[in-house]
Design a protein around this motif. Structure first.
Motif, PDB file in Angstrom:
ATOM      1  N   THR A   1     -17.753 -38.085  13.201  1.00 23.04           N
ATOM      2  CA  THR A   1     -17.523 -37.595  11.952  1.00 23.04           C
ATOM      3  C   THR A   1     -18.621 -38.255  11.071  1.00 23.04           C
ATOM      4  N   VAL A   2     -18.645 -39.588  10.905  1.00 24.72           N
ATOM      5  CA  VAL A   2     -19.172 -39.988   9.918  1.00 24.72           C
ATOM      6  C   VAL A   2     -20.854 -40.004  10.323  1.00 24.72           C
ATOM      7  N   VAL A   3     -21.037 -39.867  11.643  1.00 21.89           N
ATOM      8  CA  VAL A   3     -22.613 -40.056  12.311  1.00 21.89           C
ATOM      9  C   VAL A   3     -22.827 -38.642  11.972  1.00 21.89           C
ATOM     10  N   LYS A   4     -21.883 -37.606  11.938  1.00 24.15           N
ATOM     11  CA  LYS A   4     -22.421 -36.149  11.809  1.00 24.15           C
ATOM     12  C   LYS A   4     -22.693 -35.853  10.557  1.00 24.15           C
ATOM     13  N   VAL A   5     -21.708 -36.533   9.346  1.00 19.17           N
ATOM     14  CA  VAL A   5     -22.245 -36.314   8.064  1.00 19.17           C
ATOM     15  C   VAL A   5     -23.609 -36.950   7.587  1.00 19.17           C
ATOM     16  N   ASP A   6     -24.012 -38.230   8.338  1.00 17.76           N
ATOM     17  CA  ASP A   6     -25.245 -38.780   7.901  1.00 17.76           C
ATOM     18  C   ASP A   6     -26.304 -38.366   8.931  1.00 17.76           C
ATOM     19  N   GLU A   7     -26.131 -37.490   9.935  1.00 16.77           N
ATOM     20  CA  GLU A   7     -27.079 -37.106  11.047  1.00 16.77           C
ATOM     21  C   GLU A   7     -28.464 -37.308  10.550  1.00 16.77           C
TER      22      GLU A   7
END
Length: 354
Positions: free
Chosen positions: A116-122
């Motif tokens: 989730t956090v990687v997706k937010v800062d993809e």
């Protein structure tokens, strides 16, 4: 698990790849989740990156109740983003928690948090060759008391750091020296856990090695001071007379994910691999006789770091004429090819974040 997302109102800009370095630039957001003995894990959230507030009496500050992981997200040629064996990192994080007396995570929740956090800062996952998004999950005790007891309150956090190429000029072999004064860990201690205390206690030996012109140390076991265990911050492997030898996981060596992957690759290629005790005498005798064909450190940050010189007391030997060996190069090319999606993944190691 329900994760609330609060996005920053002041998004940053990803610097050029040649300005990223390692672990100095951070993305706009981080993941946080709290634990208490009565509520368990709760309040999972992605929030803007910033300072973390805790009591000055928090147990992590006084008793070292902390563990962490290191992993990466990679930008594929098609523009997508993927992780490399994240379930291995989550499992190791929980093993570290068990050793330090910290609350363990539900593996599915931990993986969801990472994705989730990687997706937010993809948008912060760089795409230039050799670059990646370094992921640092960590978990620490926050009990606001100086009483020495088990952890009843904790926080799980994840921060992200866009990182440049580890080797700007290719895989350059490094010189390392055998550490004969300090020890890293003993069986039954915390050597198998990935906790900050292990690394903090290793700094003195590392600094001494650098002062003498070496890149890092080669640790020996803490009891007999006889058997090779790890490099300064990575596992180690040696190709001796055609066989790859790596120290056995005896309880004082970190269970490296890249180490495990390399062993599985080597075996799939038909390369003999031995996980066993390797004495420093055997290693240096092999170097003296010429049967030590290649040597390398192996870990998440560098993947493969070739060893070009070994030093122990008054014994100094070049390894493979201070050049990277063919097998080391092949391992690096195959592992990074799978990680960045430029080579097939027959093992099912990659995990897309979508």
């Amino acid at each position: 698990m329900n994760i609330t997302i609060t996005k920053t109102t002041h998004p940053g800009t990803l610097p050029p790849s040649d300005q990223l370095g390692f672990g100095t630039v951070f993305t706009d957001h981080m993941f946080l989740m709290d634990y208490s003995a009565d509520k368990g894990w709760h309040d999972a959230r992605v929030v803007p990156y910033g300072p973390i507030t805790m009591s000055p009496a928090a147990s992590v500050l006084h008793y070292g109740t902390e563990v962490f992981e290191g992993m990466k997200a990679y930008r594929r040629p098609d523009g997508g983003v993927q992780l490399f064996r994240p379930c291995e990192n989550v499992a190791r994080l929980n093993r570290s928690c068990e050793r330090l007396g910290l609350p363990q995570l539900d593996p599915d929740d931990a993986l969801q948090a990472i994705k989730t956090v990687v997706k937010v800062d993809e948008n912060c996952v760089p795409s230039d060759p050799g670059t990646s998004l370094y992921i640092r999950p960590f978990l620490y005790g926050t009990d606001p008391t100086l009483a020495l007891h088990g952890v009843h309150e904790a926080t799980f956090a994840i921060i992200l750091s866009p990182s440049g190429s580890y080797f700007k000029n290719g895989l350059q072999p490094v010189p390392i020296m055998v550490e004969t004064e300090d020890v890293r860990a003993v069986r039954g201690g915390t050597g198998e856990a990935k906790c900050g205390g292990n690394y903090g206690a290793a700094n003195r030996a590392g600094d001494r090695a650098i002062e003498k012109g070496f890149s890092q140390v080669l640790w020996l076991d803490g009891v007999e001071r006889k058997y090779v265990e790890e490099g300064g911050g990575m596992n180690v492997m040696f190709k001796i007379n055609g066989t790859v030898v790596t120290p056995a996981l005896t309880g004082s060596i970190l269970r490296g994910v890249t180490r495990k992957s390399a062993i599985e690759l080597l075996k799939s290629w038909g390369v003999p691999v031995e996980e066993r005790l390797l004495s420093v005498d055997e290693l240096f005798d092999a170097a003296a006789s010429g049967t030590l064909e290649e040597a390398w450190c192996i870990g998440t940050a560098a993947v493969i770091s070739p060893i070009g010189e070994l030093s122990w007391g008054d014994r100094d030997y070049k390894v493979n004429d201070n050049k990277i060996g063919a097998l080391s190069q092949k391992l690096y090319d195959e592992l990074t090819g799978i990680q960045w999606g430029t080579k097939p993944d027959p093992f099912g190691w990659v995990c897309p974040i979508d």
